[in-house]
Design an enzyme around this catalytic site. Structure first.
Site, mmCIF file in Angstrom:
data_model
loop_
_atom_site.group_PDB
_atom_site.id
_atom_site.type_symbol
_atom_site.label_atom_id
_atom_site.label_comp_id
_atom_site.label_asym_id
_atom_site.label_seq_id
_atom_site.Cartn_x
_atom_site.Cartn_y
_atom_site.Cartn_z
ATOM 1 N N GLU A 39 0.916 -1.331 -0.124
ATOM 2 C CA GLU A 39 0.157 0.019 -0.083
ATOM 3 C C GLU A 39 0.867 1.278 -0.050
ATOM 4 O O GLU A 39 1.902 1.448 0.956
ATOM 5 C CB GLU A 39 -0.844 0.118 1.159
ATOM 6 C CG GLU A 39 -1.425 1.512 1.542
ATOM 7 C CD GLU A 39 -2.664 1.657 0.310
ATOM 8 O OE1 GLU A 39 -3.203 0.898 -0.113
ATOM 9 O OE2 GLU A 39 -2.399 3.042 0.180
ATOM 10 N N ALA A 52 -22.493 3.509 -1.158
ATOM 11 C CA ALA A 52 -23.582 2.815 -1.056
ATOM 12 C C ALA A 52 -23.529 1.366 -1.898
ATOM 13 O O ALA A 52 -22.740 1.564 -2.863
ATOM 14 C CB ALA A 52 -24.775 3.694 -1.675
ATOM 15 N N ARG A 131 -17.112 5.326 5.027
ATOM 16 C CA ARG A 131 -16.322 4.399 4.511
ATOM 17 C C ARG A 131 -15.086 4.119 5.376
ATOM 18 O O ARG A 131 -14.616 3.137 5.602
ATOM 19 C CB ARG A 131 -15.571 5.276 3.431
ATOM 20 C CG ARG A 131 -16.166 5.344 2.210
ATOM 21 C CD ARG A 131 -15.469 6.255 1.153
ATOM 22 N NE ARG A 131 -16.309 6.382 -0.119
ATOM 23 C CZ ARG A 131 -16.027 5.656 -1.375
ATOM 24 N NH1 ARG A 131 -14.965 4.929 -1.427
ATOM 25 N NH2 ARG A 131 -16.852 5.827 -2.320
ATOM 26 N N ARG A 214 -19.021 16.816 -2.009
ATOM 27 C CA ARG A 214 -19.551 15.568 -0.900
ATOM 28 C C ARG A 214 -19.650 16.322 0.255
ATOM 29 O O ARG A 214 -18.685 16.929 0.798
ATOM 30 C CB ARG A 214 -18.557 14.467 -0.873
ATOM 31 C CG ARG A 214 -18.319 13.886 -2.491
ATOM 32 C CD ARG A 214 -17.465 12.599 -2.652
ATOM 33 N NE ARG A 214 -17.663 11.407 -2.051
ATOM 34 C CZ ARG A 214 -16.875 10.489 -2.277
ATOM 35 N NH1 ARG A 214 -15.666 10.597 -2.465
ATOM 36 N NH2 ARG A 214 -17.241 9.177 -1.978
ATOM 37 N N ASP A 325 -11.319 -0.775 -9.508
ATOM 38 C CA ASP A 325 -11.164 0.478 -10.156
ATOM 39 C C ASP A 325 -9.693 0.414 -11.048
ATOM 40 O O ASP A 325 -9.734 1.210 -12.017
ATOM 41 C CB ASP A 325 -11.130 1.832 -9.113
ATOM 42 C CG ASP A 325 -12.462 2.179 -9.111
ATOM 43 O OD1 ASP A 325 -13.298 1.855 -8.975
ATOM 44 O OD2 ASP A 325 -12.554 3.511 -8.400
ATOM 45 N N ALA A 338 -18.107 0.316 -6.229
ATOM 46 C CA ALA A 338 -17.395 -0.456 -5.237
ATOM 47 C C ALA A 338 -18.195 -1.764 -5.066
ATOM 48 O O ALA A 338 -17.521 -2.940 -4.913
ATOM 49 C CB ALA A 338 -17.931 0.301 -3.790
#
Ligand SMILES: Cc1cc2nc3c(=O)[nH]c(=O)nc-3n(C[C@H](O)[C@H](O)[C@H](O)COP(=O)(O)OP(=O)(O)OC[C@H]3O[C@@H](n4cnc5c(N)ncnc54)[C@H](O)[C@@H]3O)c2cc1C
Length: 434
Positions: A39, A52, A131, A214, A325, A338
């Site tokens: 990562e 969602a 999230r 957002r 993605d 997602a």
């Protein structure tokens, strides 16, 4: 994490520890697969507020791993009113410019009134999660030594001596060698560029013509502004070149807001930029009372430019495969990006579980590409189209056509038979010639 299965004679690198990389890693570890997550960030983390998941995603998580499904159930929040449990969104016109001289958008319906519900199909759990909380739940039982942080992959090469292994090269100068690599490194994937080549027209995402603000509003405040029914259940407000949606998260304590608008190009190198409240309010100046109130209550507005991948002809090359993605970054207009990542992870983990050696892993990659590419790329193109529909750019502001389309356009996403897709992939995998 306990594993009931004997270790397989191969080890995998997963590049990227977002929803895709983590979901995949958890499922693979449950099948006893040796792996390391690399990562780029110093720790796991999600940016943005709510995400969602549709019924297809709920089923994928359930089939993939009890741990992932439990994390989802712990975090998920659906519509708060019983009568709205089967509603994806309640659809309203939000833009005051759509009203006639008496203020009506349809007989008896004014700007902001509920027009119809887009009803869910496909059974399965669905709901919005915060999230950061979902990620915390996912990583809770992940063994510490599985993930290596501050490891930004910059390139990949094949190892020498004919092993066929892949060598990952990181920004800090270090390298790591693994039998095979799954790139879950998101929309700006380095794995994708390696796999498709520097000159490939689909190597990078392009601007979709839409951007989003957002934000989160505490539910008490949202109820005060909008009333219980609007605040506590999913809403979508349509308009000219923009739309605004809300859904409850954090067990109904918070209302998640995403407000979309359009522009032709995106020239900033950054895809998330800070803006002013005035700029955001100016974008919705001609909208009705509900939208004005929601936009007025949003704090710290960031603009998110929405990019998407052009379709590419393969997700795999040799011992490398793209997932999530990295393979098919999409605009969020079907709330399915997602969810597709979860479906991908379920199919990939189930195929690798069948692999007896690293050649079988390569076969699994080919089978994954075979069954996943068409569906996930269709999500990318239909999602952009859906955004245009919400913004009165597909059927104009013809509400009858829009209603008809809403009632059908998501069925193929929600109703997928993942078991059948997995059977097809397993059959394909058996016959792959390397
Ligand atoms: C505004 C917006 C709203 C959305 N809403 C929804 C929604 O409601 N429902 C839905 O289903 N989807 C939604 N999506 C889409 C969803 O967020 C994505 O599909 C999903 O998060 C992608 O997960 P991922 O793990 O594949 O990629 P990412 O989340 O991007 O994770 C990639 C990971 O890889 C790491 N990484 C990147 N490059 C490297 C490198 N070179 N080396 C090592 N590590 C690297 C990153 O640090 C990151 O941790 C939305 C997207 C946006 C932009």
């Amino acid at each position: 994490m306990a594993s009931n299965t004997a270790k397989k004679p191969f080890d995998l690198a997963i590049v990227g520890g977002g929803i895709s990389g983590l979901g995949l890693a958890i499922a693979l570890l449950e099948h006893g697969i040796d792996l390391t997550i690399y990562e780029a960030a110093p720790h796991f983390g999600e940016i943005g507020a709510g995400v969602a998941f549709g019924p297809n995603a709920g089923r994928a998580m359930q089939q993939m791993s009890p741990k992932i499904y439990d994390a989802f159930i712990t975090c998920k929040t659906g519509n708060q009113h019983e009568s709205k449990h089967n509603s994806w969104f309640t659809i309203r016109v939000g833009d005051a410019r759509r009203a006639d001289k008496d203020g009506f958008v349809r007989p008896g319906k004014k700007v902001g009134d509920a027009l119809f519900d887009c009803t869910l199909s496909g059974g399965g759990g669905r709901g919005g999660v915060y999230r950061a909380q979902f990620l915390d739940e996912l990583v809770k039982d992940l063994p510490e030594d599985v993930a290596k942080f501050d490891k930004r992959m910059v390139d990949m090469t094949e190892a020498g001596h004919g092993s066929g292994d892949m060598v990952l090269h990181f920004a800090d100068g270090s390298t790591a060698q693994h039998n095979a690599v799954i790139c879950c490194d998101g929309i700006k994937s380095k794995g994708r560029i390696w796999l498709l080549g520097q000159h490939h027209p689909a190597k990078e995402a392009f601007f979709s013509g839409k951007y989003a603000y957002r934000g989160l509003i505490p539910m008490d405040e949202a109820i005060e502004l909008l009333g219980e029914e609007v605040a506590q259940n999913s809403q979508m407000f349509l308009g000219y070149h923009g739309h605004l949606l809300t859904f409850p998260i954090q067990k109904g304590k918070t209302m998640n807001v995403v407000a979309f608008n359009s522009r032709k190009t995106w020239d900033d190198d950054k895809w998330v930029v800070t803006t002013s409240k005035e700029e955001m309010e100016a974008d919705f100046a001609e909208w009705g009372g509900h939208v004005q109130k929601i936009v007025g209550a949003m704090q710290k507005p960031d603009i998110w430019a929405l990019f998407m991948h052009p379709p590419c002809e393969t997700y795999t090359k040799g011992r490398v495969c793209l997932l999530g993605d990295a393979a098919h970054a999409t605009t969020p207009h079907q709330g399915a990006g997602a969810g597709m990542c979860m479906e991908d992870s379920y199919i990939m983990a189930s195929l690798i579980k069948e692999a007896q050696d690293v050649d079988d892993v390569q076969r699994a990659f080919r089978a994954f590409d075979q069954v996943r590419r068409e569906r996930t790329q269709k999500n990318v193109t239909t999602s952009q189209e859906a955004g245009m529909m919400y913004d009165f750019e597909l059927y104009g502001d013809d509400l009858d056509k829009i209603e008809e389309s809403y009632q059908n356009r998501m069925r193929w996403i929600w109703d997928i038979d993942l078991e059948a897709q997995l059977r097809e992939a397993k059959e394909f995998m058996k016959n792959v010639k390397l």
